[in-house]
Design a protein around this motif. Structure first.
Motif, PDB file in Angstrom:
ATOM      1  N   MET A 191      48.657  40.825   6.115  1.00 52.58           N
ATOM      2  CA  MET A 191      48.804  41.747   7.240  1.00 52.58           C
ATOM      3  C   MET A 191      50.105  42.533   7.076  1.00 52.58           C
ATOM      4  SD  MET A 191      48.944  40.870  11.324  1.00 52.58           S
ATOM      5  CE  MET A 191      50.361  39.788  11.093  1.00 52.58           C
ATOM      6  N   LYS A 192      49.972  43.828   6.983  1.00 51.70           N
ATOM      7  CA  LYS A 192      51.150  44.688   6.825  1.00 51.70           C
ATOM      8  C   LYS A 192      51.745  45.001   8.192  1.00 51.70           C
ATOM      9  CE  LYS A 192      52.606  49.078   4.764  1.00 51.70           C
ATOM     10  NZ  LYS A 192      52.143  50.283   4.009  1.00 51.70           N
ATOM     11  N   VAL A 193      53.082  44.896   8.295  1.00 52.46           N
ATOM     12  CA  VAL A 193      53.793  45.199   9.533  1.00 52.46           C
ATOM     13  C   VAL A 193      54.681  46.417   9.311  1.00 52.46           C
ATOM     14  CG1 VAL A 193      55.461  44.384  11.254  1.00 52.46           C
ATOM     15  CG2 VAL A 193      53.784  42.783  10.274  1.00 52.46           C
ATOM     16  N   SER A 194      54.607  47.363  10.231  1.00 53.02           N
ATOM     17  CA  SER A 194      55.491  48.529  10.214  1.00 53.02           C
ATOM     18  C   SER A 194      56.487  48.392  11.362  1.00 53.02           C
ATOM     19  CB  SER A 194      54.694  49.830  10.386  1.00 53.02           C
ATOM     20  OG  SER A 194      53.788  50.022   9.331  1.00 53.02           O
ATOM     21  N   VAL A 195      57.767  48.508  11.065  1.00 54.08           N
ATOM     22  CA  VAL A 195      58.812  48.457  12.086  1.00 54.08           C
ATOM     23  C   VAL A 195      59.308  49.874  12.339  1.00 54.08           C
ATOM     24  CG1 VAL A 195      61.092  47.597  12.719  1.00 54.08           C
ATOM     25  CG2 VAL A 195      59.514  46.128  11.448  1.00 54.08           C
ATOM     26  N   GLY A 238      50.949  50.274   8.878  1.00 50.76           N
ATOM     27  CA  GLY A 238      50.741  48.841   8.998  1.00 50.76           C
ATOM     28  C   GLY A 238      49.620  48.475   9.948  1.00 50.76           C
ATOM     29  N   ASP A 239      49.132  47.253   9.820  1.00 55.04           N
ATOM     30  CA  ASP A 239      48.153  46.721  10.763  1.00 55.04           C
ATOM     31  C   ASP A 239      48.806  46.472  12.120  1.00 55.04           C
ATOM     32  OD1 ASP A 239      45.960  46.179   8.694  1.00 55.04           O
ATOM     33  OD2 ASP A 239      47.641  45.026   7.895  1.00 55.04           O
ATOM     34  N   VAL A 240      50.085  46.111  12.077  1.00 51.21           N
ATOM     35  CA  VAL A 240      50.872  45.846  13.278  1.00 51.21           C
ATOM     36  C   VAL A 240      52.070  46.781  13.265  1.00 51.21           C
ATOM     37  CG1 VAL A 240      52.430  44.164  14.364  1.00 51.21           C
ATOM     38  CG2 VAL A 240      50.170  43.437  13.555  1.00 51.21           C
ATOM     39  N   VAL A 241      52.410  47.325  14.434  1.00 53.33           N
ATOM     40  CA  VAL A 241      53.614  48.148  14.569  1.00 53.33           C
ATOM     41  C   VAL A 241      54.572  47.435  15.505  1.00 53.33           C
ATOM     42  CG1 VAL A 241      52.563  49.567  16.396  1.00 53.33           C
ATOM     43  CG2 VAL A 241      54.526  50.436  15.118  1.00 53.33           C
ATOM     44  N   ALA A 242      55.807  47.228  15.045  1.00 47.84           N
ATOM     45  CA  ALA A 242      56.835  46.532  15.816  1.00 47.84           C
ATOM     46  C   ALA A 242      57.954  47.506  16.170  1.00 47.84           C
ATOM     47  CB  ALA A 242      57.395  45.350  15.020  1.00 47.84           C
ATOM     48  N   PHE A 243      58.564  47.283  17.332  1.00 51.00           N
ATOM     49  CA  PHE A 243      59.628  48.159  17.802  1.00 51.00           C
ATOM     50  C   PHE A 243      60.896  47.361  18.071  1.00 51.00           C
ATOM     51  CE2 PHE A 243      55.616  50.087  19.174  1.00 51.00           C
ATOM     52  CZ  PHE A 243      55.733  51.359  18.620  1.00 51.00           C
ATOM     53  N   ILE A 244      62.031  47.981  17.738  1.00 55.48           N
ATOM     54  CA  ILE A 244      63.343  47.403  18.015  1.00 55.48           C
ATOM     55  C   ILE A 244      64.265  48.545  18.402  1.00 55.48           C
ATOM     56  CG2 ILE A 244      63.968  47.512  15.555  1.00 55.48           C
ATOM     57  CD1 ILE A 244      65.734  45.029  15.999  1.00 55.48           C
ATOM     58  N   ASP A 245      65.156  48.320  19.380  1.00 53.14           N
ATOM     59  CA  ASP A 245      66.114  49.347  19.766  1.00 53.14           C
ATOM     60  C   ASP A 245      67.145  49.559  18.668  1.00 53.14           C
ATOM     61  OD1 ASP A 245      64.857  49.651  22.170  1.00 53.14           O
ATOM     62  OD2 ASP A 245      66.384  48.630  23.367  1.00 53.14           O
ATOM     63  N   ALA A 264      49.087  41.814  20.941  1.00 52.62           N
ATOM     64  CA  ALA A 264      50.486  42.209  21.073  1.00 52.62           C
ATOM     65  C   ALA A 264      51.340  40.948  21.105  1.00 52.62           C
ATOM     66  CB  ALA A 264      50.711  43.027  22.340  1.00 52.62           C
ATOM     67  N   VAL A 265      52.475  41.009  20.430  1.00 56.77           N
ATOM     68  CA  VAL A 265      53.396  39.870  20.377  1.00 56.77           C
ATOM     69  C   VAL A 265      54.816  40.394  20.582  1.00 56.77           C
ATOM     70  CG1 VAL A 265      54.318  37.953  19.008  1.00 56.77           C
ATOM     71  CG2 VAL A 265      51.904  38.607  18.769  1.00 56.77           C
ATOM     72  N   ARG A 301      49.094  45.413  17.722  1.00 57.49           N
ATOM     73  CA  ARG A 301      48.164  45.866  16.690  1.00 57.49           C
ATOM     74  C   ARG A 301      48.118  47.391  16.795  1.00 57.49           C
ATOM     75  NH1 ARG A 301      45.832  41.973  13.872  1.00 57.49           N
ATOM     76  NH2 ARG A 301      45.657  39.886  14.812  1.00 57.49           N
ATOM     77  N   ARG A 302      48.317  48.042  15.687  1.00 54.75           N
ATOM     78  CA  ARG A 302      48.523  49.490  15.707  1.00 54.75           C
ATOM     79  C   ARG A 302      47.341  50.230  16.303  1.00 54.75           C
ATOM     80  NH1 ARG A 302      47.294  53.414  11.871  1.00 54.75           N
ATOM     81  NH2 ARG A 302      48.519  55.348  12.062  1.00 54.75           N
TER      82      ARG A 302
END
Length: 317
Positions: free
Chosen positions: A1-5, A83-90, A114-115, A164-165
């Motif tokens: 599973m590819k993650v995009s930040v 990515g399959d999942v997109v993650a966010f950080i400030d 969502a996690v 999940r994107r």
């Protein structure tokens, strides 16, 4: 599973903390990982980002044509991501090395769409005595009673949340009526997208407390007047949310009930047993901040024009 930040930034005076954030994402133990850096309409900042990160593998750069705000920028970053999942950080937070791995574990071990994770307060200055743990949400950090490990919540905070994107984009992404844009202080940023997600998919956000980021809190975030001002705009933001998503209106009542019926009595009991000036200050502050939120909501009753609000799907068209 590819993650995009996705990491968004906009001002040169935040560049040092932004680069610390990006470096912490680059140091993640998880693979495959993509990093999407979005500069919100500042060409000078974008040139510096390009110089520092443009030659790195799996780093994608984008500059908005003008300052659109954090909500637009994050949704734009998700659209660019692969990515399959997109993650966010400030951009003023630093992730622990296993942050993405822990977010990904939430998807691997559950049927989550969502996690989110734990946002720890990282005081750059000394934490003020008057600041109660129940109001850490004012500065984007997890408050007292946020939730239990792997519990499903309505939403976690924007410095530590992932989707999940396809789900995120299907519900329209972030709502441009909320979120930071220049000096605008509209909040309630994650709630609208998570409520639309729950309406459409019947699921909330899995809260993995082992996925940790440290949110830097500078001097101004410990200033009493700034926090009262922030509380006021939080109330105003809740009025906007009630107009956009009427089904969300019960959430603030549940929080207020727990604050007044559980947290305040426990604080009073603790104060009687072990008195201190800090405990008195924090009790008083709880009532001041709560009143400021209420005044902000009342102001919104008269000030917010529903006809000027746009739906999340219109914002991302």
């Amino acid at each position: 599973m590819k993650v995009s930040v996705v990491v968004c930034t906009y001002a040169m005076d935040r560049y040092d903390v932004f680069s610390a954030c990006v470096d912490s994402v680059l140091a993640q133990t998880y693979e495959p990982l993509e990093i999407v850096l979005v500069v919100d309409g500042n060409e000078a900042v974008f040139e510096r980002v390009r110089d520092d990160y443009g030659d790195l593998d799996d780093v994608v750069l984008h500059c908005n044509d003008e300052n659109h705000g954090i909500s637009y920028s994050r949704t734009r970053g998700a659209k660019i991501a692969t990515g399959d999942v997109v993650a966010f950080i400030d951009d003023d937070a630093v992730a622990e090395d296993d942050w993405v791995a822990e977010l990904a574990r939430g998807y691997d071990e559950t049927d989550a769409i969502a996690v989110g994770g734990h946002v720890a307060a990282d005081w750059v200055t000394e934490k003020p005595d008057f600041f109660p743990a129940e109001f850490y949400w004012l500065v984007g950090c997890d408050e007292r009673g946020m939730g239990e490990h792997m519990e499903e919540l309505r939403n976690t905070y924007g410095s530590n949340i992932s989707f999940r994107r396809d789900v995120f984009l299907n519900v329209g992404g972030y709502d441009e009526n909320t979120g930071r844009k220049g000096d605008r202080h509209i909040q309630a940023h994650e709630a609208p997208v998570c409520i639309r997600m729950a309406n459409q998919y019947g699921k909330g956000v899995i809260y993995n407390t082992d996925a940790v980021v440290h949110h830097k809190l500078f001097d101004y975030r410990g200033d009493f007047r700034w926090l009262v001002f922030r509380s006021f705009w939080q109330g105003y933001s809740k009025r906007i949310m009630d107009l956009l998503l009427p089904e969300a209106s019960g959430d603030k009542n549940e929080y207020l009930q727990r604050l007044l019926l559980e947290f305040v009595p426990s604080r009073l009991s603790d104060l009687v047993r072990r008195p201190s000036s800090a405990k008195v200050q924090q009790l008083v502050t709880i009532f001041v901040f709560t009143a400021a939120v209420g005044f902000g909501y009342l102001y919104g009753l008269f000030d917010v024009d529903r006809s000027r609000l746009r739906s999340g799907r219109e914002n991302t068209a």
